[in-house]
Design a protein around this motif. Structure first.
Motif, PDB file in Angstrom:
ATOM      1  N   ILE A   3     -47.491  -2.514   7.941  1.00 16.89           N
ATOM      2  CA  ILE A   3     -46.683  -1.840   6.930  1.00 16.89           C
ATOM      3  C   ILE A   3     -47.344  -0.517   6.583  1.00 16.89           C
ATOM      4  N   THR A   5     -46.472   3.654   4.751  1.00 19.85           N
ATOM      5  CA  THR A   5     -45.553   4.544   4.048  1.00 19.85           C
ATOM      6  C   THR A   5     -44.959   5.481   5.084  1.00 19.85           C
ATOM      7  N   VAL A  58     -41.506   2.417   2.376  1.00 22.43           N
ATOM      8  CA  VAL A  58     -42.440   1.704   3.244  1.00 22.43           C
ATOM      9  C   VAL A  58     -41.650   1.070   4.380  1.00 22.43           C
ATOM     10  N   LEU A  60     -42.057  -1.653   7.894  1.00 23.27           N
ATOM     11  CA  LEU A  60     -42.841  -2.629   8.642  1.00 23.27           C
ATOM     12  C   LEU A  60     -42.508  -2.463  10.118  1.00 23.27           C
ATOM     13  N   LEU A 103     -43.088  -9.203   2.203  1.00 25.23           N
ATOM     14  CA  LEU A 103     -44.210  -8.284   2.438  1.00 25.23           C
ATOM     15  C   LEU A 103     -43.855  -6.859   2.016  1.00 25.23           C
ATOM     16  N   LEU A 104     -42.639  -6.434   2.328  1.00 24.56           N
ATOM     17  CA  LEU A 104     -42.204  -5.087   1.946  1.00 24.56           C
ATOM     18  C   LEU A 104     -42.152  -4.937   0.427  1.00 24.56           C
ATOM     19  N   GLN A 106     -43.804  -6.672  -1.792  1.00 20.24           N
ATOM     20  CA  GLN A 106     -45.172  -6.699  -2.329  1.00 20.24           C
ATOM     21  C   GLN A 106     -45.846  -5.333  -2.151  1.00 20.24           C
ATOM     22  N   LYS A 107     -45.589  -4.683  -1.040  1.00 18.13           N
ATOM     23  CA  LYS A 107     -46.143  -3.339  -0.807  1.00 18.13           C
ATOM     24  C   LYS A 107     -45.550  -2.340  -1.805  1.00 18.13           C
ATOM     25  N   GLU A 110     -47.242  -2.867  -5.131  1.00 19.74           N
ATOM     26  CA  GLU A 110     -48.564  -2.215  -5.136  1.00 19.74           C
ATOM     27  C   GLU A 110     -48.420  -0.714  -5.413  1.00 19.74           C
TER      28      GLU A 110
END
Length: 166
Positions: A3, A5, A58, A60, A103-104, A106-107, A110
């Motif tokens: 993942i 940016t 972002v 993946l 996952l995306l 969660q990124k 963050e």
């Protein structure tokens, strides 16, 4: 899987995935495939959007292929700058149910924390049960329903407005 940016250099891969998203899941997006296809200089405008300071997207990658994306926006007015939104979340069908969307998100969370965003919003059509279940698993809660939020040719779609305090 990796993942990162996305930047202007990812414009072609992003555009390809965006067109796929609009074809495969037209009810999930406000923009239509036809509108997106008619955009003048699509790669240039996509590159500009990916390099914009107003949003962060972002993506993946599975090897060299972009398989999922999510965009974070932050409110600009100082009194609203503690709020952000997740937009344009999409995972290609062959990578669904493998944790990619989580996952995306969660990124994005963050990144929101880095911007001192305190609450994230996301809108989802009320009949998109898999997305609603995912957002609830992450901790989003419905705080409102917008009836007839989206008007299609032959019907309306309602949307849930969901929030996550981070």
């Amino acid at each position: 899987m990796n993942i990162i940016t996305l930047t202007a250099e990812h414009a072609e891969a992003y555009r390809e995935l965006r067109l796929e998203a609009l074809l495969d899941n037209p009810d999930a997006f406000i923009t239509t495939y036809e509108q997106e296809k008619q955009q003048p200089n699509p790669i240039n405008s996509t590159a500009e959007n990916l390099d914009s300071k107003d949003t962060s997207t972002v993506g993946l990658f599975n090897k060299e292929r972009l398989v999922g994306v999510a965009t974070l926006t932050q409110e600009k007015h100082p009194k609203f700058a503690h709020k952000g939104s997740i937009l344009a979340l999409y995972v290609t069908s062959s990578f669904r149910n493998q944790g990619v969307a989580e996952l995306l998100i969660q990124k994005v969370i963050e990144g929101a924390k880095d911007l001192e965003i305190e609450v994230l919003h996301i809108a989802v059509v009320t009949n998109n049960t898999p997305a609603i279940q995912l957002y609830e698993k992450i901790g989003f809660q419905v705080y409102g329903t917008e009836h007839r939020a989206i008007k299609l040719k032959d019907r309306y779609l309602d949307e849930y407005w969901m929030e996550l305090f981070i």
